[in-house]
Design a protein around this motif. Sequence first.
Motif, mmCIF file in Angstrom:
data_model
loop_
_atom_site.group_PDB
_atom_site.id
_atom_site.type_symbol
_atom_site.label_atom_id
_atom_site.label_comp_id
_atom_site.label_asym_id
_atom_site.label_seq_id
_atom_site.Cartn_x
_atom_site.Cartn_y
_atom_site.Cartn_z
ATOM 1 N N VAL A 54 -22.695 -77.961 -51.693
ATOM 2 C CA VAL A 54 -23.717 -77.752 -52.045
ATOM 3 C C VAL A 54 -25.286 -77.768 -51.502
ATOM 4 C CG1 VAL A 54 -24.573 -79.196 -54.613
ATOM 5 C CG2 VAL A 54 -25.905 -77.009 -54.086
ATOM 6 N N GLY A 93 -28.292 -82.419 -48.083
ATOM 7 C CA GLY A 93 -26.685 -82.262 -49.091
ATOM 8 C C GLY A 93 -27.122 -83.108 -50.445
ATOM 9 N N THR A 131 -19.874 -91.219 -53.053
ATOM 10 C CA THR A 131 -20.590 -90.264 -53.569
ATOM 11 C C THR A 131 -19.652 -90.942 -55.207
ATOM 12 O OG1 THR A 131 -19.778 -88.625 -52.396
ATOM 13 C CG2 THR A 131 -19.813 -87.902 -54.837
ATOM 14 N N GLU A 160 -22.843 -91.538 -57.248
ATOM 15 C CA GLU A 160 -23.253 -89.799 -58.188
ATOM 16 C C GLU A 160 -22.995 -90.449 -59.976
ATOM 17 O OE1 GLU A 160 -24.291 -86.544 -57.856
ATOM 18 O OE2 GLU A 160 -24.647 -86.446 -55.545
ATOM 19 N N SER A 197 -11.179 -94.746 -50.260
ATOM 20 C CA SER A 197 -12.281 -96.042 -49.642
ATOM 21 C C SER A 197 -11.858 -97.589 -48.499
ATOM 22 C CB SER A 197 -12.917 -97.063 -50.669
ATOM 23 O OG SER A 197 -13.362 -98.191 -50.808
HETATM 24 N N1 LIG Z 1 -24.171 -81.596 -51.741
HETATM 25 C C1 LIG Z 1 -22.677 -81.634 -52.319
HETATM 26 O O1 LIG Z 1 -22.600 -80.811 -52.430
HETATM 27 C C2 LIG Z 1 -22.326 -83.175 -52.307
HETATM 28 C C3 LIG Z 1 -21.328 -83.639 -52.464
HETATM 29 C C4 LIG Z 1 -21.149 -85.075 -52.549
HETATM 30 C C5 LIG Z 1 -21.692 -86.129 -52.033
HETATM 31 N N2 LIG Z 1 -22.863 -85.869 -52.733
HETATM 32 C C6 LIG Z 1 -24.076 -86.111 -51.856
HETATM 33 O O2 LIG Z 1 -23.691 -87.715 -50.276
HETATM 34 C C7 LIG Z 1 -24.263 -89.049 -50.898
HETATM 35 C C8 LIG Z 1 -22.816 -89.786 -50.754
HETATM 36 O O3 LIG Z 1 -22.610 -89.684 -49.373
HETATM 37 P P1 LIG Z 1 -21.369 -90.699 -48.989
HETATM 38 O O4 LIG Z 1 -21.434 -90.344 -47.290
HETATM 39 O O5 LIG Z 1 -22.341 -91.736 -49.056
HETATM 40 O O6 LIG Z 1 -19.983 -89.956 -49.188
HETATM 41 P P2 LIG Z 1 -18.827 -90.204 -49.385
HETATM 42 O O7 LIG Z 1 -18.059 -90.250 -48.172
HETATM 43 O O8 LIG Z 1 -18.642 -89.672 -50.511
HETATM 44 O O9 LIG Z 1 -18.982 -91.917 -49.017
HETATM 45 C C9 LIG Z 1 -18.314 -92.557 -48.045
HETATM 46 C C10 LIG Z 1 -18.000 -93.418 -48.629
HETATM 47 O O10 LIG Z 1 -16.390 -93.432 -48.532
HETATM 48 C C11 LIG Z 1 -15.667 -93.696 -47.878
HETATM 49 N N3 LIG Z 1 -15.355 -93.109 -46.863
HETATM 50 C C12 LIG Z 1 -15.238 -91.732 -46.152
HETATM 51 N N4 LIG Z 1 -14.348 -91.550 -45.423
HETATM 52 C C13 LIG Z 1 -13.786 -91.919 -45.573
HETATM 53 C C14 LIG Z 1 -13.046 -92.811 -44.278
HETATM 54 N N5 LIG Z 1 -12.818 -91.810 -43.092
HETATM 55 N N6 LIG Z 1 -12.561 -93.746 -43.833
HETATM 56 C C15 LIG Z 1 -12.776 -94.629 -44.901
HETATM 57 N N7 LIG Z 1 -14.005 -94.433 -45.744
HETATM 58 C C16 LIG Z 1 -14.265 -93.578 -45.996
HETATM 59 C C17 LIG Z 1 -16.670 -95.279 -47.301
HETATM 60 O O11 LIG Z 1 -16.153 -95.919 -48.777
HETATM 61 P P3 LIG Z 1 -16.082 -97.863 -48.865
HETATM 62 O O12 LIG Z 1 -17.709 -98.055 -48.406
HETATM 63 O O13 LIG Z 1 -15.743 -98.159 -50.203
HETATM 64 O O14 LIG Z 1 -15.099 -98.722 -47.953
HETATM 65 C C18 LIG Z 1 -17.759 -94.739 -47.273
HETATM 66 O O15 LIG Z 1 -18.202 -95.505 -47.120
HETATM 67 C C19 LIG Z 1 -24.992 -88.676 -51.644
HETATM 68 O O16 LIG Z 1 -26.814 -89.024 -52.155
HETATM 69 C C20 LIG Z 1 -24.122 -87.861 -52.442
HETATM 70 O O17 LIG Z 1 -25.404 -86.928 -53.438
HETATM 71 C C21 LIG Z 1 -24.016 -84.238 -52.047
#
Ligand SMILES: NC(=O)c1ccc[n+]([C@@H]2O[C@H](COP(=O)([O-])OP(=O)(O)OC[C@H]3O[C@@H](n4cnc5c(N)ncnc54)[C@H](OP(=O)(O)O)[C@@H]3O)[C@@H](O)[C@H]2O)c1
Length: 236
Positions: free
Chosen positions: A31, A38, A72, A76, A106
């Motif tokens: 969304v 985001g 996430t 979340e 992760s």
């Molecule tokens: N608008 C929407 O529909 C929506 C949907 C989901 C989330 N969000 C928002 O997004 C924000 C979070 O953002 P984010 O970018 O941190 O979320 P994310 O992509 O869920 O999490 C990032 C974490 O996931 C792991 N990760 C992701 N891709 C990876 C890869 N290729 N290789 C290794 N690890 C990987 C790592 O974890 P480790 O740090 O544990 O290594 C990284 O720190 C929140 O504010 C949430 O509300 C919005």
Amino acid sequence: MQQLWPVPVAEPDLVDLYRTPPGPWLRMNFVSSLDGAGHVDGRSAPLSGPADKRVFGVLRMLCDALVVGAGTVREEGYHALRLDADRRAWRRANGLREYPTLVIVSGRLDLDPAQDALAAAPVRPIVLTRAGNDPGRLAGVAEIITVGEDEVDLAAGLAALRGRGLDHVLSEGGPRLFGSLTAAGLVDELCLTVSPLLAGPGAGRITAGHPAGTPQHLTLRHILLDDELLFLRHAR
Ligand SMILES: NC(=O)c1ccc[n+]([C@@H]2O[C@H](COP(=O)([O-])OP(=O)(O)OC[C@H]3O[C@@H](n4cnc5c(N)ncnc54)[C@H](OP(=O)(O)O)[C@@H]3O)[C@@H](O)[C@H]2O)c1
């Protein structure tokens, strides 16, 4: 086929609109605000609404596995993946396992084994990680699959899921995971809900992390309208 419809009230009609082809498929569901944010203050809930929650629930009902990034799950406060009795019955009647499997990506394994998403999961979740991490207590609540040396190898991770019969994958993000999946050419579909909000500068987009690659074209499948929200479905 392109359709411009109100969001159907009857769940079977929604199911028809969101069917996927048989075999491996990766669908992203996000969304976004009108101006591309985001999240609002770290949460996506302010962007959502009742119709979005209905579509969200149907997409979860249809998948074999729900893949989310650790960011996430942490931000979340993700809960265990529960479905109501009607949706579990629908899954059984349609040859699916009673619950989808939660899969968390992760790199660092910085996850709390006591978090509801893991501790109270109805089926044992999976964590996709890279080499060199000690799972510690996480191994007690989830299956840990190591794919990749320096980074989580997402193509290998999806192949490992397919090897466990988890073909139809839904990902609810987040942005960094979406960026990595797009960069690896693994995304088959994006379901995007557009919320009538201007979030202003500050909040990031729904994709993050990788430098821009070659733009990929997706085909419009439908647009659904609600009083407040717009639902776009694009797929390969
Ligand atoms: N608008 C929407 O529909 C929506 C949907 C989901 C989330 N969000 C928002 O997004 C924000 C979070 O953002 P984010 O970018 O941190 O979320 P994310 O992509 O869920 O999490 C990032 C974490 O996931 C792991 N990760 C992701 N891709 C990876 C890869 N290729 N290789 C290794 N690890 C990987 C790592 O974890 P480790 O740090 O544990 O290594 C990284 O720190 C929140 O504010 C949430 O509300 C919005």
